[in-house]
Write a protein that holds these residues in place. Structure first.
Motif, mmCIF file in Angstrom:
data_model
loop_
_atom_site.group_PDB
_atom_site.id
_atom_site.type_symbol
_atom_site.label_atom_id
_atom_site.label_comp_id
_atom_site.label_asym_id
_atom_site.label_seq_id
_atom_site.Cartn_x
_atom_site.Cartn_y
_atom_site.Cartn_z
ATOM 1 N N PHE A 61 -2.180 45.649 109.415
ATOM 2 C CA PHE A 61 -2.668 45.686 107.842
ATOM 3 C C PHE A 61 -3.642 44.062 107.521
ATOM 4 O O PHE A 61 -4.064 43.159 107.012
ATOM 5 N N GLY A 79 2.719 44.084 114.042
ATOM 6 C CA GLY A 79 2.446 43.776 113.355
ATOM 7 C C GLY A 79 3.329 43.952 111.898
ATOM 8 O O GLY A 79 4.743 44.305 112.276
ATOM 9 N N GLN A 80 3.945 42.819 111.027
ATOM 10 C CA GLN A 80 4.675 42.920 109.706
ATOM 11 C C GLN A 80 5.885 42.605 110.046
ATOM 12 O O GLN A 80 6.487 42.453 111.682
ATOM 13 N N ASN A 84 9.477 43.411 111.770
ATOM 14 C CA ASN A 84 9.001 44.349 112.821
ATOM 15 C C ASN A 84 9.266 43.603 113.916
ATOM 16 O O ASN A 84 9.177 44.169 115.075
ATOM 17 N N ILE A 143 0.654 38.617 88.500
ATOM 18 C CA ILE A 143 -0.731 39.631 87.942
ATOM 19 C C ILE A 143 -1.538 40.296 89.556
ATOM 20 O O ILE A 143 -1.421 41.647 89.199
ATOM 21 N N ALA A 144 -1.602 39.727 90.354
ATOM 22 C CA ALA A 144 -2.741 40.012 91.074
ATOM 23 C C ALA A 144 -2.981 38.793 92.196
ATOM 24 O O ALA A 144 -3.036 37.445 92.287
ATOM 25 N N GLN A 147 5.929 49.242 111.485
ATOM 26 C CA GLN A 147 5.041 48.518 110.804
ATOM 27 C C GLN A 147 4.161 49.400 109.746
ATOM 28 O O GLN A 147 3.830 49.164 108.786
ATOM 29 N N LEU A 152 6.516 50.239 107.056
ATOM 30 C CA LEU A 152 6.528 47.952 106.677
ATOM 31 C C LEU A 152 5.640 48.235 105.480
ATOM 32 O O LEU A 152 5.749 47.587 104.174
ATOM 33 N N THR A 153 4.586 48.536 105.684
ATOM 34 C CA THR A 153 3.042 48.430 105.191
ATOM 35 C C THR A 153 2.880 49.265 103.935
ATOM 36 O O THR A 153 2.682 48.796 103.151
ATOM 37 N N ASP A 171 5.994 47.566 101.501
ATOM 38 C CA ASP A 171 4.153 46.987 100.676
ATOM 39 C C ASP A 171 3.493 47.608 99.574
ATOM 40 O O ASP A 171 3.410 47.064 98.426
ATOM 41 N N ASP A 182 5.144 47.563 90.972
ATOM 42 C CA ASP A 182 5.149 46.743 89.831
ATOM 43 C C ASP A 182 3.664 46.779 88.777
ATOM 44 O O ASP A 182 3.838 45.690 88.020
ATOM 45 N N ARG A 198 -2.022 44.134 85.429
ATOM 46 C CA ARG A 198 -1.445 44.579 86.615
ATOM 47 C C ARG A 198 -2.039 45.830 87.349
ATOM 48 O O ARG A 198 -2.806 45.319 88.269
ATOM 49 N N ASP A 218 -6.280 45.391 88.054
ATOM 50 C CA ASP A 218 -5.995 44.728 89.815
ATOM 51 C C ASP A 218 -6.158 44.901 91.042
ATOM 52 O O ASP A 218 -6.518 45.778 91.536
ATOM 53 N N ARG A 261 -6.128 46.811 94.989
ATOM 54 C CA ARG A 261 -5.260 47.286 95.889
ATOM 55 C C ARG A 261 -5.575 48.128 96.071
ATOM 56 O O ARG A 261 -4.815 49.068 97.972
ATOM 57 N N ARG A 294 -7.809 49.220 99.081
ATOM 58 C CA ARG A 294 -6.981 48.708 100.686
ATOM 59 C C ARG A 294 -6.022 48.459 101.221
ATOM 60 O O ARG A 294 -6.179 49.052 102.266
ATOM 61 N N TYR A 295 -5.263 49.045 100.853
ATOM 62 C CA TYR A 295 -4.415 50.242 100.978
ATOM 63 C C TYR A 295 -4.736 51.857 102.189
ATOM 64 O O TYR A 295 -4.765 51.767 102.814
ATOM 65 N N TYR A 323 -7.195 51.349 104.358
ATOM 66 C CA TYR A 323 -6.046 50.887 105.864
ATOM 67 C C TYR A 323 -5.701 52.040 106.499
ATOM 68 O O TYR A 323 -6.109 52.737 107.416
ATOM 69 N N LEU A 367 -7.238 54.339 109.947
ATOM 70 C CA LEU A 367 -6.258 54.298 111.671
ATOM 71 C C LEU A 367 -6.719 56.183 111.569
ATOM 72 O O LEU A 367 -6.400 56.119 112.648
ATOM 73 N N LEU A 382 -0.367 59.448 112.103
ATOM 74 C CA LEU A 382 -0.215 58.221 112.121
ATOM 75 C C LEU A 382 -0.267 57.858 113.092
ATOM 76 O O LEU A 382 -0.175 56.818 113.243
#
Lengths: 243, 243
Positions: free
Chosen positions: A60, A73-74, A77, A120-121, B101, B104-105, B108, B115, B136, B139, B144, B147-148, B151, B155, B166
């Motif tokens: 990622f 990754g991570q 890990n 914030i970002a 991995q 852990l993503t 995040d 938040d 926040r 955004d 975000r 993005r996640y 991803y 996959l 996965l």
């Protein structure tokens, strides 16, 4: 086999936790994105593995480590993998889980440090979230810093012997990471941390002990160690520190 | 042996990722803090293990899992342990690292979801950081989220076969966690997520496939599943969702 570490070339960031483990292990590695573009390295080499066109299981985000056919990754890990391979983790299952648990707690700590300047970002400049950063940093220094450092201090206090490590009788990878956190906090919040260090002498002593290890000392003195700066996790903005 | 899960009794929170794995594994477990104080359970039993007086290696925070003599903290670490024990993780080293991995993503991702309503301080009420939360969350929804989810969609798209998982050819614990993230996002940001689901059909389909598994379906219909609410990670504050 030579490891290939992929991380942004101008900051310590999360990659630094991996670099410290590689250095302490004296593992052969190349810091790919710090290499030359014309030699197939540099940031383009990093971005190529991130885009998912050439890799079946792309990470990622950096850091990631190429270990032969594996791309890992991570940060926690990568350290789980390196720790076991290079004698930087406990041998028992219980010990390895404990080291991983410590590393994940350090990972949570780091997110909170990062968010003191980016509440914030992450895609906006610090200057565009400075007021919110002031509020978040104040809470971090008042509440969260002592929560985390106090936790590690208690663990070390409960550990037998004078020169305690976090997981067992010798150094493991969470010790290297805790060293890095203390070094980073001193850079980012010198006033707050100076006042706080009296309350966590064992954490400070562990930091000093790690810094004095021959391989780590040699690394810190080399140009492989990127200096702290205002693009990484630990940034020194005086207005966010204690008055 | 019966596992003991320790987590706050009134929220799904991070504990839910562990509950889903225990339920899919049909493992015998007790959700200790939801038990009765007079029977030695409840929140006091949780706090007792956190305070470090009775435990040599206390966790930093819930959730943690007692497995015989082991006390395992940090959600991805608990899942690493359970996954391997209960056939919810790949068998090869490479596969296990990949599952970790992914988890852990997801961890995040969850921090960023949390938040959106607590950008300044986890110890303050939402009402005391509502303006910052608006910024926040905007955004998060604009940058975000895609993005996640993008991803994970990529996959799954790259995975062979129609009904992809996965990590390998069968369900593993990150699939359970991705289900939970989708369920939570639908609760927290119904308008934003509804618009976004067209862009990640494979992620949505994986969510549905997990929800339909007999043990998960039975769990979701039971009173062991705590409803989403405004104390957990995924909170529905309409003012933070798209207009």
């Amino acid at each position: 086999m030579r490891y290939e570490l992929y991380y942004w070339p101008t900051i310590q960031g999360r990659g630094e936790f991996v670099r410290l483990a590689l250095e302490e292990a004296q593992a052969a590695y190349v810091d790919v994105a710090r290499g030359l573009k014309k030699e197939g390295a540099g940031v383009p080499a990093l971005l190529k593995l991130l885009d998912g066109k050439t890799v079946a299981q792309p990470p990622f985000a950096p850091p990631f480590l190429k270990a032969g056919p594996l791309i890992i990754g991570q940060t926690p890990n990568i350290l789980l993998f390196l720790g076991q391979r290079h004698g930087l983790a406990p041998r028992s299952e219980a010990g390895r889980l404990w080291a991983n648990q410590l590393q994940l707690t350090i990972a949570d700590f780091i997110v909170e440090v990062h968010d003191t300047h980016h509440p914030i970002a992450s895609g906006l400049y610090y200057e565009d979230q400075r007021e919110e950063a002031r509020r978040r940093a104040a809470d971090f220094l008042e509440v969260r810093l002592s929560r985390y450092l106090g936790y590690f201090e208690r663990l070390l206090a409960a550990s037998p012997g004078k020169a305690a490590w976090l997981a067992g009788r010798s150094l493991t990878y969470p010790d290297l990471s805790l060293f890095q956190v203390v070094a980073g906090l001193r850079y980012a919040f010198p006033r707050a941390v100076q006042r706080f260090e009296r309350k966590c002498p064992r954490v400070v002593e562990l930091h000093d002990r790690v810094a004095a290890r021959p391989r780590i000392a040699a690394y810190l003195a080399s140009d492989r160690r990127i200096p702290f700066n205002e693009q990484g996790i630990f940034r020194h903005y005086p207005e966010l520190d204690l008055a």
